[in-house]
Write an enzyme that holds these catalytic residues in place. Structure first.
Site, PDB file in Angstrom:
ATOM      1  N   ASP A  10       0.907  -1.264   0.126  1.00  8.67           N
ATOM      2  CA  ASP A  10       0.220  -0.035   0.087  1.00  8.67           C
ATOM      3  C   ASP A  10       0.838   1.115  -0.037  1.00  8.67           C
ATOM      4  OD1 ASP A  10      -2.924   0.882   0.428  1.00  8.67           O
ATOM      5  OD2 ASP A  10      -1.900   1.857   2.109  1.00  8.67           O
ATOM      6  N   GLU A  66       1.793  -0.533  -4.815  1.00  6.89           N
ATOM      7  CA  GLU A  66       0.850   0.324  -5.404  1.00  6.89           C
ATOM      8  C   GLU A  66       1.672   1.612  -5.451  1.00  6.89           C
ATOM      9  OE1 GLU A  66      -3.168   2.565  -3.742  1.00  6.89           O
ATOM     10  OE2 GLU A  66      -1.436   2.368  -2.267  1.00  6.89           O
TER      11      GLU A  66
HETATM   12  C1  NOJ Z   1      -4.512   2.806  -0.747  1.00  9.36           C
HETATM   13  C2  NOJ Z   1      -5.683   1.988  -0.633  1.00  9.36           C
HETATM   14  O1  NOJ Z   1      -6.010   1.119  -1.629  1.00  9.36           O
HETATM   15  C3  NOJ Z   1      -6.903   2.681  -0.082  1.00  9.36           C
HETATM   16  O2  NOJ Z   1      -8.090   1.831   0.048  1.00  9.36           O
HETATM   17  C4  NOJ Z   1      -6.440   3.158   1.244  1.00  9.36           C
HETATM   18  O3  NOJ Z   1      -7.694   4.244   1.647  1.00  9.36           O
HETATM   19  C5  NOJ Z   1      -5.246   4.170   1.403  1.00  9.36           C
HETATM   20  N1  NOJ Z   1      -4.266   3.501   0.518  1.00  9.36           N
HETATM   21  C6  NOJ Z   1      -4.726   4.422   2.499  1.00  9.36           C
HETATM   22  O4  NOJ Z   1      -4.102   3.285   3.185  1.00  9.36           O
END
Ligand code: NOJ
Length: 444
Positions: free
Chosen positions: A182, A229
């Site tokens: 993440d 990500e």
């Molecule tokens: C990306 C995640 O996919 C999302 O759902 C989340 O709110 C943010 N990062 C913060 O962790």
């Protein structure tokens, strides 16, 4: 590597306990479905205990399972059950921040980013206000890129790095074979906390963290996969491939489903990809409108075209649960909204419709309003299964081929893929393409 990765949003996938919340035994009970679909990897949304301010992305314990989803034994059983079918399990690792309920926040405050005054102009993604909150106990401000209940960890702190090495090993030891990371582009911030977006994210020092994680992953055979990500512009993506196995391509997801937008993105991605690395393509996730709505506007043929593209480009492909059915965004009335973001992400998080009647969900946590596209009688599901099976026919690499206007033709080794990106009939090399039809042609 990932192959076809299926992203499970646990809370909305399958409820085994009848409490309206999806859970781990629910996933285990549907392994036949996933095996028949032909996927290689299951990426689970965060499984850990969490106050759910940001639905699991505020972790209170990195080594346990949220009671809503089951137990550690349930997760072990899922890993074993999936493994027996040749399906890998990846977890969602949230290393940028914890929940403010994580014991570290009180016991190890030095793990977080503090300042005596608001030091810069950084804004919280969710509130749009200063990303700093005053803590009355410590009488200092702490950084929170997301909600104030999600304090950012300080990745300059060596102990934070050690903690995560151990967390990685803990899960690899249990048989987890990969992580989706993440906010991978945002873990480390400018040491001097200077103003400006460029000092908040996409810092050069972030790659050292992934280099080190690859060392940890290298202790295991086969080496687990690290997928970031990576919310960065296309030209910044190759840098993340220095130490990540996969870097998620958000410019692709965010583009319109339009040949002139998507083809240059694919061509640039392929041209810039470091040697030996592979791309990863996806059109939906739990943060963005589902591709059946956003790209296809409900048109099944157009949705099939999107599936064709994602599943015939080289590298890995991610299907978000329901993409295989052409599932559209759900309808969530104002009084049912649970998400912190504005606009809320609840429509792309609604329950998975297993049957025409939707009776498998009793009072689900988010409404299941429309079951017209469901796993029982989806016409798109056989198409997706067939396409996943046919991926084996495709050769290596990507090369754009000459084609008529509106047609996207590309070589995958000796094989040719042709996709009609229009609502009109088209033609390629004597083959007739119906509107939005994709064809895998044998080598000529
Ligand atoms: C990306 C995640 O996919 C999302 O759902 C989340 O709110 C943010 N990062 C913060 O962790």
């Amino acid at each position: 590597m990932g192959g076809v990765v299926y992203q499970v949003y646990i809370r909305s996938f399958a409820d085994s306990g009848g409490d309206g919340i999806g859970d781990l035994p629910g996933i285990a009970a549907h392994l036949d479905y996933l095996t028949q679909l032909g996927i290689d990897t299951l990426w689970l949304s965060p499984v850990h205990p969490s106050p759910n301010v940001d639905w699991g992305y505020d972790v209170a314990d990195y080594r346990a399972v949220h009671a809503d989803y089951g137990t550690l034994d349930d997760l072990d059983a899922l890993i074993a059950g999936a493994g027996a079918r040749g399906i890998d399990i990846w977890l969602d690792l949230v290393p940028n921040h914890t929940s403010d309920r994580h014991p570290w926040f009180r016991d190890r405050p030095e793990y977080y980013v503090w300042s005596e005054r608001i030091p810069n102009d950084w804004k919280s993604v969710f509130t749009g206000e200063a990303a700093w909150r005053f803590d009355s106990t410590r009488r200092q401000f702490y950084l929170h890129q997301f909600t104030p209940e999600q304090p950012d960890l300080d990745w300059w702190n060596a102990s934070v790095r050690n903690e995560f090495d151990d967390i990685l090993r803990y899960w690899f030891d249990r048989g987890v074979t990969g992580f989706r990371i993440d906010v991978a582009h945002g873990l480390i911030k400018d040491r001097r906390l200077r103003s400006g977006e460029k000092y908040m994210r996409d810092r050069p020092e972030v790659h050292e963290i992934f280099r080190r994680w690859q060392e940890v992953a290298g202790e295991y055979i086969p080496k687990p996969t690290l997928m970031g990500e990576t919310y960065v512009p296309l030209e910044r993506l190759p840098a993340y491939y220095a130490h990540l196995d996969l870097a998620q391509n958000f410019p692709f997801l965010k583009a319109d489903f339009d040949l002139d937008e998507l083809r240059p993105i694919v061509e640039t991605t392929m041209a810039e990809l470091p040697k030996g690395r592979e791309p990863v393509w996806f059109g939906s996730n739990h943060d963005h409108s589902r591709m059946a709505t956003r790209w296809a506007g409900g048109d099944e043929r157009k949705h099939e075209a999107a599936l064709f593209l994602i599943l015939t480009l080289p590298g890995s492909a991610i299907l978000y649960q329901g993409d295989e059915l052409g599932l559209e965004d759900g309808t969530v009335s104002k009084d049912r909204i649970l998400d912190v973001a504005d606009p809320p992400r609840d429509p792309e998080r609604t329950p998975f419709p297993w049957t025409r009647g939707g009776d498998e969900w009793q009072s689900p946590w988010l409404p299941l309003a429309d079951t017209s596209r469901n796993a029982e009688d989806s016409s798109i599901l056989p198409y997706t299964r067939d396409l996943i099976a046919r991926r084996r026919e495709l050769g290596d690499g990507y090369r754009t081929l000459p084609s008529a206007r509106g047609v996207w033709a590309y070589a995958r080794g000796e094989t040719t893929c042709v996709l009609n990106m229009t609502g009109d009939t088209a033609e390629h090399d004597g083959a007739i393409l119906q509107p939005w039809q994709g064809l895998i042609l044998p080598s000529s």
